[in-house]
Design a protein around this motif. Structure first.
Motif, PDB file in Angstrom:
ATOM      1  N   THR A  74     -30.171  19.015  27.303  1.00 55.17           N
ATOM      2  CA  THR A  74     -30.626  17.868  25.869  1.00 55.17           C
ATOM      3  C   THR A  74     -29.494  16.981  26.049  1.00 55.17           C
ATOM      4  O   THR A  74     -30.312  16.077  26.013  1.00 55.17           O
ATOM      5  N   ALA A  75     -28.328  16.554  25.734  1.00 48.90           N
ATOM      6  CA  ALA A  75     -27.911  15.274  26.388  1.00 48.90           C
ATOM      7  C   ALA A  75     -26.384  15.453  26.566  1.00 48.90           C
ATOM      8  O   ALA A  75     -25.952  15.914  26.686  1.00 48.90           O
ATOM      9  N   CYS A  76     -25.977  14.244  27.110  1.00 50.97           N
ATOM     10  CA  CYS A  76     -24.864  14.022  27.178  1.00 50.97           C
ATOM     11  C   CYS A  76     -24.018  13.504  26.283  1.00 50.97           C
ATOM     12  O   CYS A  76     -24.269  13.325  25.212  1.00 50.97           O
ATOM     13  N   VAL A  77     -22.615  14.284  25.968  1.00 44.41           N
ATOM     14  CA  VAL A  77     -22.031  14.458  24.749  1.00 44.41           C
ATOM     15  C   VAL A  77     -20.304  13.516  25.156  1.00 44.41           C
ATOM     16  O   VAL A  77     -19.821  14.052  26.284  1.00 44.41           O
ATOM     17  N   LEU A  78     -20.126  11.942  25.326  1.00 41.27           N
ATOM     18  CA  LEU A  78     -18.218  11.034  25.414  1.00 41.27           C
ATOM     19  C   LEU A  78     -18.110  11.643  24.341  1.00 41.27           C
ATOM     20  O   LEU A  78     -18.272  11.953  22.886  1.00 41.27           O
ATOM     21  N   ARG A  79     -16.507  11.295  24.790  1.00 39.13           N
ATOM     22  CA  ARG A  79     -15.456  11.484  23.215  1.00 39.13           C
ATOM     23  C   ARG A  79     -14.582  10.118  23.701  1.00 39.13           C
ATOM     24  O   ARG A  79     -14.262   9.501  24.342  1.00 39.13           O
ATOM     25  N   ALA A  80     -14.507   9.364  22.900  1.00 35.58           N
ATOM     26  CA  ALA A  80     -13.541   8.444  22.640  1.00 35.58           C
ATOM     27  C   ALA A  80     -12.784   8.458  22.772  1.00 35.58           C
ATOM     28  O   ALA A  80     -11.502   9.318  21.942  1.00 35.58           O
ATOM     29  N   LEU A  81     -11.456   7.823  24.123  1.00 33.99           N
ATOM     30  CA  LEU A  81     -10.570   7.934  24.189  1.00 33.99           C
ATOM     31  C   LEU A  81      -8.873   7.306  23.602  1.00 33.99           C
ATOM     32  O   LEU A  81      -8.206   7.296  22.728  1.00 33.99           O
ATOM     33  N   GLU A  82      -9.030   6.097  24.327  1.00 31.14           N
ATOM     34  CA  GLU A  82      -8.588   4.416  23.691  1.00 31.14           C
ATOM     35  C   GLU A  82      -9.371   3.373  23.900  1.00 31.14           C
ATOM     36  O   GLU A  82      -9.735   3.302  24.549  1.00 31.14           O
ATOM     37  N   GLN A  83      -8.806   2.723  23.071  1.00 33.54           N
ATOM     38  CA  GLN A  83      -9.709   1.268  23.286  1.00 33.54           C
ATOM     39  C   GLN A  83      -8.244   0.052  23.748  1.00 33.54           C
ATOM     40  O   GLN A  83      -7.303   0.138  23.932  1.00 33.54           O
ATOM     41  N   VAL A  84      -9.797  -0.210  25.098  1.00 31.06           N
ATOM     42  CA  VAL A  84      -8.602  -1.293  26.115  1.00 31.06           C
ATOM     43  C   VAL A  84      -8.591  -2.894  25.615  1.00 31.06           C
ATOM     44  O   VAL A  84      -7.763  -3.345  26.309  1.00 31.06           O
ATOM     45  N   ARG A  85      -9.511  -2.747  24.596  1.00 38.84           N
ATOM     46  CA  ARG A  85     -10.046  -4.205  24.541  1.00 38.84           C
ATOM     47  C   ARG A  85     -10.316  -4.642  23.165  1.00 38.84           C
ATOM     48  O   ARG A  85     -11.351  -3.690  22.708  1.00 38.84           O
ATOM     49  N   ALA A  86     -10.143  -5.594  22.220  1.00 42.82           N
ATOM     50  CA  ALA A  86      -9.944  -5.973  21.138  1.00 42.82           C
ATOM     51  C   ALA A  86     -11.204  -6.635  20.844  1.00 42.82           C
ATOM     52  O   ALA A  86     -11.633  -7.471  21.773  1.00 42.82           O
ATOM     53  N   GLN A  87     -12.223  -6.229  19.937  1.00 42.85           N
ATOM     54  CA  GLN A  87     -12.662  -6.705  19.729  1.00 42.85           C
ATOM     55  C   GLN A  87     -13.046  -8.738  19.205  1.00 42.85           C
ATOM     56  O   GLN A  87     -12.027  -9.074  19.150  1.00 42.85           O
ATOM     57  N   VAL A  88     -13.604  -9.716  20.358  1.00 47.54           N
ATOM     58  CA  VAL A  88     -13.512 -10.819  20.285  1.00 47.54           C
ATOM     59  C   VAL A  88     -14.218 -11.505  19.576  1.00 47.54           C
ATOM     60  O   VAL A  88     -15.652 -11.410  20.071  1.00 47.54           O
ATOM     61  N   SER A  89     -14.350 -12.873  18.497  1.00 45.23           N
ATOM     62  CA  SER A  89     -15.384 -13.266  18.272  1.00 45.23           C
ATOM     63  C   SER A  89     -15.971 -13.923  19.677  1.00 45.23           C
ATOM     64  O   SER A  89     -15.402 -14.608  20.472  1.00 45.23           O
ATOM     65  N   GLU A  90     -17.217 -14.191  19.635  1.00 47.94           N
ATOM     66  CA  GLU A  90     -17.509 -14.688  21.069  1.00 47.94           C
ATOM     67  C   GLU A  90     -18.910 -16.347  20.184  1.00 47.94           C
ATOM     68  O   GLU A  90     -18.878 -16.197  19.758  1.00 47.94           O
ATOM     69  N   PRO A  91     -19.251 -16.865  21.604  1.00 48.84           N
ATOM     70  CA  PRO A  91     -19.455 -17.903  21.134  1.00 48.84           C
ATOM     71  C   PRO A  91     -20.917 -17.841  20.444  1.00 48.84           C
ATOM     72  O   PRO A  91     -21.797 -16.827  20.688  1.00 48.84           O
ATOM     73  N   ASP A  92     -21.209 -18.650  19.312  1.00 46.97           N
ATOM     74  CA  ASP A  92     -22.308 -18.816  18.094  1.00 46.97           C
ATOM     75  C   ASP A  92     -23.195 -20.247  19.260  1.00 46.97           C
ATOM     76  O   ASP A  92     -23.601 -21.248  18.483  1.00 46.97           O
ATOM     77  N   VAL A  93     -24.358 -19.305  19.980  1.00 45.27           N
ATOM     78  CA  VAL A  93     -25.672 -20.263  20.670  1.00 45.27           C
ATOM     79  C   VAL A  93     -26.787 -19.511  20.493  1.00 45.27           C
ATOM     80  O   VAL A  93     -26.322 -17.938  20.677  1.00 45.27           O
TER      81      VAL A  93
END
Ligand code: SAH
Length: 245
Positions: free
Chosen positions: A64-83
């Motif tokens: 019924t579904a595919c299951v993923l597992r998160a392993l490690e963060q490769v990029r931190a969240q950054v703020s993006e342009p506010d347009v």
């Protein structure tokens, strides 16, 4: 669709931390299993708009579904342009293209706006949201632009945040040249408004110009299709005031 490393990115809703298990919905499971043809143990990148980008692996492929597992963060969240981009709806293929390109060009929010001369199919917001997600996955963004339900022009004006500049794309030739206007207001939160193929009605342009937050801008003497005007305006903004600098 050709699958390259950069398109093996998936937007998920679940929180992402090391070891997090993410159960994909049906269309995403289909995409991972049948389009990307990933098998248990193989990797891809996931993001949710809040927790940066993560390397993940296929943990399990169920009926019924595919299951993923998160392993490690490769990029931190950054703020993006506010347009933001507000636009009179277009015919189906054009509006899909506009949403895809605007997402690549970094808009934070998309808002269809009904105007007097709007002449287009009913806006399918769900389809536009899916298009925005796909574009964000493909272009490497960490945020998916929000797609609002359509509003009338009067409502858009009434609800527009007073502190946010609204650049109105005015095809009449009486707007300011765009680069100078954008440079003058660089650093301000802002949005663009593009009119319908039939153009703004004179009363609409007058109502817009009365607002203290509105700056009418022009893109030269040629009349552009609405989606061309939208892309050109966003590209100018990214170059002059956004994250292309
Ligand atoms: N039918 C109209 C043109 C509308 S073009 C006419 O004949 O006058 C659709 C929208 O694209 C316009 O409302 C405007 O927002 C934008 N646009 C097109 N060309 C433009 C230009 N040269 N400068 C600024 N905005 C433009």
């Amino acid at each position: 669709m050709t699958v390259t490393a950069s398109t093996r990115r998936l937007f998920v809703v679940a929180p992402l931390v090391a070891g997090a298990v993410v159960t994909l919905d049906k269309p995403q499971s289909h995409y991972v299993v049948n389009v990307l043809r990933l098998r248990a143990g193989q990797g891809l990148l996931v993001f949710n708009g809040r927790d940066g980008e993560w390397r993940a692996e296929v943990a399990d492929i169920r009926k019924t579904a595919c299951v993923l597992r998160a392993l490690e963060q490769v990029r931190a969240q950054v703020s993006e342009p506010d347009v933001w981009l507000a636009f009179a709806p277009l015919k189906r293929s054009r509006i899909d293209m506009a949403v895809e390109k605007a997402s690549e060009l970094g808009v934070a929010l998309l808002c269809p706006v009904d105007t007097e001369r709007t002449n287009a199919d009913r806006v399918n917001v769900a389809r536009l949201r899916a298009t925005a997600i796909e574009a964000a996955e493909q272009c490497g963004r960490l945020v998916v632009p929000e797609v609002r339900e359509p509003v009338g022009l009067g409502r858009l004006i009434a609800d527009w945040p007073a502190q946010r500049r609204l650049f109105v794309l005015d095809e009449s030739g009486s707007g300011q040249p765009i680069a100078a206007a954008l440079a003058k207001h660089a650093g301000e939160a802002c949005g663009f408004l593009i009119g319908p193929e039939g153009g703004f009605a004179p009363s609409e342009i007058a109502a817009l110009r009365r607002q203290p937050f509105v700056v009418a801008v022009g893109l030269g003497r040629r009349l552009l299709r609405a989606e061309t005007a939208a892309m050109a305006a966003l590209a100018c903004w990214q170059a002059v005031a956004g994250d292309w600098r």
